[in-house]
Design an enzyme around this catalytic site. Sequence first.
Site, PDB file in Angstrom:
ATOM      1  N   ASP A   1      -5.205   6.373   0.973  1.00 58.53           N
ATOM      2  CA  ASP A   1      -4.017   5.537   1.112  1.00 58.53           C
ATOM      3  C   ASP A   1      -4.295   4.240   1.863  1.00 58.53           C
ATOM      4  O   ASP A   1      -5.355   4.066   2.483  1.00 58.53           O
ATOM      5  CB  ASP A   1      -2.918   6.321   1.846  1.00 58.53           C
ATOM      6  CG  ASP A   1      -2.222   7.320   0.944  1.00 58.53           C
ATOM      7  OD1 ASP A   1      -2.432   7.268  -0.285  1.00 58.53           O
ATOM      8  OD2 ASP A   1      -1.469   8.174   1.460  1.00 58.53           O
TER       9      ASP A   1
ATOM     10  N   LYS B   1       0.210   2.375  -0.909  1.00 59.90           N
ATOM     11  CA  LYS B   1       1.572   1.934  -1.189  1.00 59.90           C
ATOM     12  C   LYS B   1       2.034   1.006  -0.086  1.00 59.90           C
ATOM     13  O   LYS B   1       1.865   1.292   1.097  1.00 59.90           O
ATOM     14  CB  LYS B   1       2.526   3.124  -1.287  1.00 59.90           C
ATOM     15  CG  LYS B   1       2.193   4.077  -2.424  1.00 59.90           C
ATOM     16  CD  LYS B   1       3.027   5.331  -2.367  1.00 59.90           C
ATOM     17  CE  LYS B   1       2.626   6.302  -3.471  1.00 59.90           C
ATOM     18  NZ  LYS B   1       3.326   7.593  -3.368  1.00 59.90           N
TER      19      LYS B   1
ATOM     20  N   MET C   1       8.603   3.704   9.106  1.00 63.69           N
ATOM     21  CA  MET C   1       8.977   2.840   7.972  1.00 63.69           C
ATOM     22  C   MET C   1      10.366   2.229   8.161  1.00 63.69           C
ATOM     23  O   MET C   1      11.138   2.140   7.214  1.00 63.69           O
ATOM     24  CB  MET C   1       8.929   3.645   6.656  1.00 63.69           C
ATOM     25  CG  MET C   1       7.581   4.281   6.387  1.00 63.69           C
ATOM     26  SD  MET C   1       7.606   5.514   5.067  1.00 63.69           S
ATOM     27  CE  MET C   1       8.471   6.897   5.861  1.00 63.69           C
TER      28      MET C   1
END
Length: 258
Positions: A34, A56, A170
């Site tokens: 990732d 991502k 996030m």
Amino acid sequence: MAKVYLVGAGPGDPELITLKAIKCIQQADVILYDRLVNKELLSYAKTGAELIYCGKQPDHHAMTQETIHHFLIRYAKSGKIVTRLKGGDPFVFGRGGEEAEELVKENIPFEIVPGITSGIAASAYAGIPVTHRDVSSSVAFVTGHHKNDRQENEKWESLAKGIDTLAIYMGVSNLPYIREQLLKHGKSEDTPIALVHWGTTDIQKTVTGTLATIVDIVREEQIENPSMIIIGEVVRYREKLKWFKENIQTLSPISEAL
């Protein structure tokens, strides 16, 4: 024998990975990694291992989750050892549970290798204990994404009234919304809050404030993702306990008050 390892790479500092995770990297024929995985960890891969980036970013995915599932299954069924390397812990907002479910459907053997999650590590590197006997006996890991429904409203009410420390992942882009929800459900404007940007790395930067001031501070300091948001009285311990020399030290209103 084919097998998939769902591995936590830790929060950013390459020395915070587990020995078991390193072994999984070393023996892998294929590594799917990732965006937040420290690239230094890929140096443990054996010669000839296939390295596949599937990171991502907000509003931009190099690879869809369905494609990641496809690769895990395809490589495992071809007889390869696959290591799925994720930042933090695979089961803490890492979609490790979803990937494990797909492997179960295909009868592919797998193993979960936990990692240190940023909710604990970034706060620790900022000198903030997520629990403390005097001020916090509970901590919640929360996603900063939100949905406009009744369940979302009930979630924030419970978090505002029932949890001492919030570690929010996030959440930078939704910080005004998070602030609004906590104030709406009873949190004081004076509640301390910190944002730790790129926690545990050599470019870590921490800013602190209160629910009343933090949105403006984050805008002025240009704090972006990836950042952990820590909310609660434990943030006040940063001035005493900060030990990690950050790239940029920032003095904010809450630190002045302390």
